[in-house]
Scaffold this active site. Structure first.
Site, mmCIF file in Angstrom:
data_model
loop_
_atom_site.group_PDB
_atom_site.id
_atom_site.type_symbol
_atom_site.label_atom_id
_atom_site.label_comp_id
_atom_site.label_asym_id
_atom_site.label_seq_id
_atom_site.Cartn_x
_atom_site.Cartn_y
_atom_site.Cartn_z
ATOM 1 C CD GLU A 134 36.891 0.247 -61.274
ATOM 2 O OE1 GLU A 134 37.692 1.177 -61.121
ATOM 3 O OE2 GLU A 134 36.524 -0.151 -62.414
ATOM 4 N N GLY A 174 24.852 -6.208 -78.637
ATOM 5 C CA GLY A 174 23.949 -5.355 -77.881
ATOM 6 C C GLY A 174 23.857 -5.779 -76.427
ATOM 7 C CE1 TYR A 175 25.414 -10.023 -75.090
ATOM 8 C CE2 TYR A 175 27.326 -10.135 -73.652
ATOM 9 C CZ TYR A 175 26.406 -10.768 -74.452
ATOM 10 O OH TYR A 175 26.466 -12.125 -74.625
ATOM 11 C CB SER A 176 27.114 -1.835 -72.472
ATOM 12 O OG SER A 176 28.170 -2.666 -72.052
ATOM 13 C CD GLU A 192 34.332 -9.808 -75.120
ATOM 14 O OE1 GLU A 192 34.336 -8.669 -75.620
ATOM 15 O OE2 GLU A 192 33.640 -10.103 -74.118
#
Length: 419
Positions: free
Chosen positions: A401, A147-149, A264
């Site tokens: 980016e 649950g990051y983004s 990761e």
């Protein structure tokens, strides 16, 4: 939860800890032999199944395969023995991932637990947290999601707004996460949340372990270009988790989250490269068989793809050997290398296939409507699926980016981008 008896894992840890050419060859032979003997019978049909873009394939069967690996002692092999691992050396871990990929073994369903959360708990968690969660990762009885983004903070992880407050011995969580891989099949999610009211950016974040099966959480799968749904949006509406299920201290979330991201991009990426090599080999064979290789431009792009794969492999080995100035920069370079390479391979595949690549799924499958929301009814071929899914490679896991900004600012010392 099943406990792991190290004596039953059939490992002479003292012998395998040696790092000699002979020991490495013997280890590789042991891995290869076990895979040959076990990717048979009920598991024979799983070869090459699963993975990015195909996570829906034979999920239940692949889950059982992961548990079969666990019973034989082939999960979490790099973890310390006291936490259920084999204490394998870096070289042995690399060998395992390479042999696993070469055997075309099915994609693992426990990657987020084994490769990300487990090592993070070993590095930052309490002994109580390790005792509670590590055995369930080793024996694959509990699956994890990340649950990051968020909708407003994709690659800009420091911009998360999901909040958590401590109340009556519980963290109360509110907000939304997106692109949450495998949340629809997991039991737990590790969440980066803002626990200090009024904080911004990297400050005031905490790393929480949250059960998914509760009234305050809603999981909604997101349909992708390939017609499958392997990631989700997750809503937290006064969701709860126990006060002690925080990794590190309150406010340490950024440090823990960044530590996890280093795991990761570790040794498992070398196994990923073996899969890339197989894709390139199969595409080259197709170009030879259909005459596409006679086109000088196609031939040149195939050669450049082979060179790019070798560069990727050399950089990964350099990074794992510690022969780099900045590990953060090295991880960003690695992400740029493989993401761009894989996207370009998808585009090359379409040109090798030619006009047939434009033919989409049939309108019916065995007399039934071709419902693209049903993965079993999606009839994309391997090259169409590769092309469509690799459009996301340069976005997920940190966009191109963002990776270039990290290299510019942290490695080259260039002025920060205006925000």
């Amino acid at each position: 939860m099943t406990s792991i008896n190290l004596a039953d894992r059939g490992v002479d840890l003292g012998e395998w800890a040696k790092s000699t050419p002979k020991a490495a060859d013997e280890f590789a032979a042991a891995v290869r032999s076990w895979l040959e003997e076990n990717l048979t019978g009920e598991f024979a049909g799983l070869k090459g199944r699963g993975g990015p873009g195909s996570e829906h394939e034979f999920f239940g069967e692949r889950l059982e395969w992961d548990r079969h690996l666990a019973r034989a002692g082939w999960t979490c092999i790099g973890w310390p023995t006291e936490y259920g691992g084999r204490g394998a050396t870096l070289e042995q871990r690399i060998i395992f991932h390479r042999e696993y990929a070469r055997a075309n073994a099915p994609a693992r369903v426990n990657h987020l637990g084994e490769e990300l959360l487990g090592p993070t708990l070993i590095a930052y968690g309490t002994e109580e947290q390790k005792k509670r969660f590590l055995p369930g990762i080793v024996d694959v009885s509990e699956l994890w999601s990340q649950g990051y983004s968020e909708p407003g903070a994709g690659s800009d992880l420091a911009g998360v707004s999901t909040s958590a407050r401590l109340e009556n011995g519980k963290w109360i969580i509110n907000g939304q996460k997106i692109w949450t891989s495998l949340a629809h099949v997991a039991q737990w999610v590790f969440v980066l949340a803002r626990t200090e009211k009024g904080s911004s950016r990297h400050a005031g974040l905490s790393f929480l372990l949250v059960p998914l099966d509760q009234p305050g959480i809603t999981v909604r799968p997101i349909q992708q270009l390939t017609g499958t749904s392997e990631f989700n949006e997750v809503f937290f509406d006064d969701a709860e988790t126990d006060a002690d299920l925080i990794v590190g201290e309150p406010g340490d979330g950024w440090k823990v989250a960044m530590g996890l991201l280093q795991f990761e991009r570790g040794v498992s990426t070398l196994g990923q490269q073996v899969g890339f090599a197989r894709e390139l080999e199969n595409l080259t064979d197709l170009a030879r068989s259909n005459g596409a290789v006679d086109d000088p431009e196609i031939a040149s792009r195939l050669v450049r793809a082979d060179i790019g794969l070798k560069v990727m492999r050399a950089h990964a080995q350099r990074t794992l050997d510690g022969d780099v100035t900045s590990q953060a920069g090295a991880a960003s370079v690695s992400k740029l290398l493989w993401a761009n390479w894989h996207r370009d391979l998808g585009e090359l595949a379409m040109d090798v296939v030619g006009a047939p690549a434009l033919i989409g799924p049939p309108t019916t499958v065995e007399g039934e409507p071709n419902d693209i929301a049903d993965p079993e009814h999606v009839e994309l071929d391997e090259w169409q699926r590769l092309y469509l899914f690799t459009r996301a490679d340069t976005i997920y896991g940190g966009s191109n980016e963002v990776q270039r900004n990290i290299i510019a600012e942290r490695v080259l010392g260039l002025p920060r981008e205006a925000r």
